[in-house]
Design a protein around this motif. Sequence first.
Motif, mmCIF file in Angstrom:
data_model
loop_
_atom_site.group_PDB
_atom_site.id
_atom_site.type_symbol
_atom_site.label_atom_id
_atom_site.label_comp_id
_atom_site.label_asym_id
_atom_site.label_seq_id
_atom_site.Cartn_x
_atom_site.Cartn_y
_atom_site.Cartn_z
ATOM 1 N N VAL A 3 32.397 -0.767 -39.462
ATOM 2 C CA VAL A 3 33.553 0.093 -39.153
ATOM 3 C C VAL A 3 34.844 -0.711 -39.251
ATOM 4 O O VAL A 3 35.851 -0.233 -39.809
ATOM 5 N N ASN A 4 34.849 -1.919 -38.708
ATOM 6 C CA ASN A 4 36.051 -2.751 -38.788
ATOM 7 C C ASN A 4 36.507 -2.918 -40.228
ATOM 8 O O ASN A 4 37.704 -2.828 -40.532
ATOM 9 N N GLU A 5 35.565 -3.174 -41.129
ATOM 10 C CA GLU A 5 35.937 -3.374 -42.525
ATOM 11 C C GLU A 5 36.455 -2.089 -43.149
ATOM 12 O O GLU A 5 37.402 -2.106 -43.949
ATOM 13 N N TYR A 6 35.864 -0.963 -42.790
ATOM 14 C CA TYR A 6 36.374 0.324 -43.291
ATOM 15 C C TYR A 6 37.825 0.516 -42.850
ATOM 16 O O TYR A 6 38.674 0.965 -43.638
ATOM 17 N N LEU A 7 38.117 0.181 -41.613
ATOM 18 C CA LEU A 7 39.483 0.335 -41.116
ATOM 19 C C LEU A 7 40.431 -0.635 -41.815
ATOM 20 O O LEU A 7 41.592 -0.277 -42.085
ATOM 21 N N ARG A 8 39.972 -1.823 -42.144
ATOM 22 C CA ARG A 8 40.813 -2.763 -42.908
ATOM 23 C C ARG A 8 41.125 -2.231 -44.299
ATOM 24 O O ARG A 8 42.223 -2.453 -44.824
ATOM 25 N N GLN A 9 40.169 -1.556 -44.876
ATOM 26 C CA GLN A 9 40.340 -1.071 -46.243
ATOM 27 C C GLN A 9 41.093 0.246 -46.325
ATOM 28 O O GLN A 9 41.333 0.764 -47.426
ATOM 29 N N THR A 10 41.484 0.812 -45.188
ATOM 30 C CA THR A 10 42.172 2.107 -45.198
ATOM 31 C C THR A 10 43.503 2.051 -44.445
ATOM 32 O O THR A 10 43.997 3.077 -43.974
ATOM 33 N N THR A 11 44.084 0.853 -44.338
ATOM 34 C CA THR A 11 45.412 0.741 -43.723
ATOM 35 C C THR A 11 46.464 1.335 -44.660
ATOM 36 O O THR A 11 46.224 1.522 -45.867
ATOM 37 N N ASP A 12 47.628 1.596 -44.125
ATOM 38 C CA ASP A 12 48.724 2.105 -44.965
ATOM 39 C C ASP A 12 49.028 1.146 -46.105
ATOM 40 O O ASP A 12 49.281 1.563 -47.245
ATOM 41 N N GLY A 13 49.015 -0.156 -45.798
ATOM 42 C CA GLY A 13 49.309 -1.139 -46.836
ATOM 43 C C GLY A 13 48.300 -1.083 -47.972
ATOM 44 O O GLY A 13 48.672 -1.132 -49.158
ATOM 45 N N LYS A 14 47.011 -0.981 -47.640
ATOM 46 C CA LYS A 14 45.983 -0.887 -48.667
ATOM 47 C C LYS A 14 46.144 0.402 -49.483
ATOM 48 O O LYS A 14 46.005 0.397 -50.715
ATOM 49 N N LEU A 15 46.411 1.494 -48.798
ATOM 50 C CA LEU A 15 46.545 2.766 -49.509
ATOM 51 C C LEU A 15 47.781 2.757 -50.404
ATOM 52 O O LEU A 15 47.768 3.306 -51.520
ATOM 53 N N ASP A 16 48.862 2.110 -49.934
ATOM 54 C CA ASP A 16 50.064 1.971 -50.774
ATOM 55 C C ASP A 16 49.747 1.191 -52.047
ATOM 56 O O ASP A 16 50.143 1.576 -53.149
ATOM 57 N N SER A 17 49.016 0.096 -51.887
ATOM 58 C CA SER A 17 48.732 -0.771 -53.039
ATOM 59 C C SER A 17 47.847 -0.086 -54.064
ATOM 60 O O SER A 17 47.866 -0.429 -55.245
ATOM 61 N N ARG A 18 47.087 0.927 -53.619
ATOM 62 C CA ARG A 18 46.194 1.643 -54.539
ATOM 63 C C ARG A 18 46.787 2.961 -55.014
ATOM 64 O O ARG A 18 46.132 3.698 -55.752
ATOM 65 N N GLY A 19 47.990 3.268 -54.585
ATOM 66 C CA GLY A 19 48.648 4.490 -55.039
ATOM 67 C C GLY A 19 47.941 5.755 -54.594
ATOM 68 O O GLY A 19 47.902 6.748 -55.340
ATOM 69 N N VAL A 20 47.399 5.758 -53.384
ATOM 70 C CA VAL A 20 46.656 6.917 -52.890
ATOM 71 C C VAL A 20 47.598 8.077 -52.626
ATOM 72 O O VAL A 20 48.676 7.907 -52.040
ATOM 73 N N SER A 21 47.207 9.271 -53.039
ATOM 74 C CA SER A 21 48.062 10.457 -52.908
ATOM 75 C C SER A 21 48.222 10.863 -51.448
ATOM 76 O O SER A 21 47.408 10.513 -50.585
ATOM 77 N N ALA A 22 49.271 11.649 -51.201
ATOM 78 C CA ALA A 22 49.547 12.110 -49.840
ATOM 79 C C ALA A 22 48.404 12.969 -49.307
ATOM 80 O O ALA A 22 48.030 12.874 -48.132
ATOM 81 N N ALA A 23 47.844 13.816 -50.166
ATOM 82 C CA ALA A 23 46.766 14.700 -49.726
ATOM 83 C C ALA A 23 45.537 13.887 -49.315
ATOM 84 O O ALA A 23 44.910 14.155 -48.287
ATOM 85 N N LEU A 24 45.197 12.881 -50.112
ATOM 86 C CA LEU A 24 44.039 12.060 -49.789
ATOM 87 C C LEU A 24 44.300 11.222 -48.534
ATOM 88 O O LEU A 24 43.398 10.999 -47.719
ATOM 89 N N ARG A 25 45.540 10.757 -48.376
ATOM 90 C CA ARG A 25 45.886 9.992 -47.173
ATOM 91 C C ARG A 25 45.601 10.803 -45.917
ATOM 92 O O ARG A 25 45.100 10.277 -44.913
ATOM 93 N N THR A 26 45.940 12.076 -45.962
ATOM 94 C CA THR A 26 45.692 12.940 -44.803
ATOM 95 C C THR A 26 44.205 12.993 -44.493
ATOM 96 O O THR A 26 43.792 12.899 -43.327
#
Length: 615
Positions: A136-159
């Motif tokens: 779980v800790n690693e999942y949370l590391r991989q889904t921070t705002d910074g990680k999502l920004d770097s991968r260009g994740v869409s607003a809908a998927l972020r939600t």
Amino acid sequence: MKIKFKNLINIGICTFLLSVGSCTDDLDVEVNDDQNQTTDEFFSSDQAYLQALGKLYSGLAVSGQLGPGDSDISGIDAGFGQYLRGFWQLQELPTDEAVIAWGDPDLPVLNFGQWTSSNAFVRAFYDRANFQVSSVNEYLRQTTDGKLDSRGVSAALRTEIQGFRAEARFLRALSHFHLIDMFGNIAFFTENDPVVGFIPPQVSRKEAFDFVVSELLAIEDEMPAPQTNSYPRADQAAVWMLLSKLYLNAEVYTGVEMYTESLEYTNKILNAGFALVDDYQKLFLADNNFNGSQSESIFSVAFDGINTQSFGGTTFLTHAPIGGNIRPRAFGIDGGWFGVRTTESFVELFGNSSGSFEIYEYDNDLRLLAEDAGTLKAFDADGDFEYLGTDENNINPDFDSNEVYTYNFLTGVITNNGTEVSAPTMAVSIASQPLWNDSRGKFYSNGQTLEIATLSNYSDGYAIQKWRNVGVDLEPGSDGTGTHVDADFHMFRLGEVFLNYAEAVVRGGTGGTPNDAVGYVNQLRERAYGDSSGNINAGDLTLDFLLDERGRELYWEGQRRTDLIRFEQFTGGTYLWPFKNGATNGSPLPPHISLFPIPSTELVANPNINQNSGY
């Protein structure tokens, strides 16, 4: 038979697990090197975030990434080290509800409460629960705002991902709850700690309790409303249930009573639209994700005979109790494991049997008729025999070769289109099977003794027939070999909520009434008895009664050790059961046994960890 997270344990999940840390340096992760991706490559797919969440859920059900013989942890057989099986072994084998015949090293002492810090089964669950926290800790590391920004994740998927993160935090809270309950002061590490080179500190049981409560309160409003998430994923009701359980046990964990707080979250569940299934047995069948029992389930660990195979979970709970004269085919499985039974003390909670029925034999062995090439043939499913041959009229005038007759081996009744008919005149009674008015007492006594003289002898002690790999239609589960089981494990269900409510009221919590408590208990008993003959009144609602009733309703569901501790019956000599502290008739256990020892491997790996008192 089931639609679940069945395709989510894939190549990419192995990549995700590469960066999972643990609090012990010998906690190994198996990875298929031929199919590695980098973490960023894996998360380049929008589906990866749900897939990785699926791995977190499946961490409760499977032992490893490469099938039932693979394990995410080392040092123990994959089946023994599966999360739910490890949890069950520590919660049930040291109690009055279960004994096991197998002589694997370190296993028999679980029946005695005589484990040490080197016990392989204690270590396996400690490692498994911490592995789940690490995942779980690693999942949370991989889904921070910074990680999502770097991968260009869409607003809908972020939600969507924010909701996924809340579910992941719930799963971490669940494993922390198990660690707090079993080990007390625990190694503590979160997504905010480094993966490499970090040596986790040890926190007190109260500090860990406070953290888990704060986590659950923080995610409560981020979770889907009750019964709106995809089965078997968690929702708000699962969060409320875990809070209810934490607060109910708060006096044990922290020294402070919190029964009013337990009632607050119990009431939220009671107002969330859940309902008891009409038949207790449906809760433990292969189709229990859609046979009506899903209305009672608050959080379940999903199993599927094809897609989530392991030798733990409900595969273990269905196979391990079967042996002796019990027909494996009646349970939709290929054979029994001649392992788990129950004690005389537990059978006594159901009182004296209210009657019995005859188990018949015809032509030397009725059980073999399904495979007999002779004229009289039978097909069995769920213990039923359907007579399909041509010579029934020669056996009993009431038998018509054009009809189907059903023999129910749980009741001894033979029916034709719902009408009871007599046994064949040439049938011979080979045994008498007791019946209890309380239908939750699913004991099997034919060829079994009530008393246990020798723990390793499977025939000593009544068998229990709770889980079955057949549905209400008697169709077997999806694995045609009969090896792996489809039944889900309802970790949280409404039956427990009713009993939590009653206990919190009796213990003085505010927010509930004795009349409502009696009403909830009687709903369970009316389902068990089929009528109001087993109902209680307010004068019967005592702590002693509630401990017994929790046993009758929740046995073999991973509750008993925690319940006995909370009711001050686990250690000491107030309540003795066979083989408690290794004595045939039971003897007092010392107080420190209420906690398991921190494994010796952890003490070597982490200098910050102190052993629990008494070990």
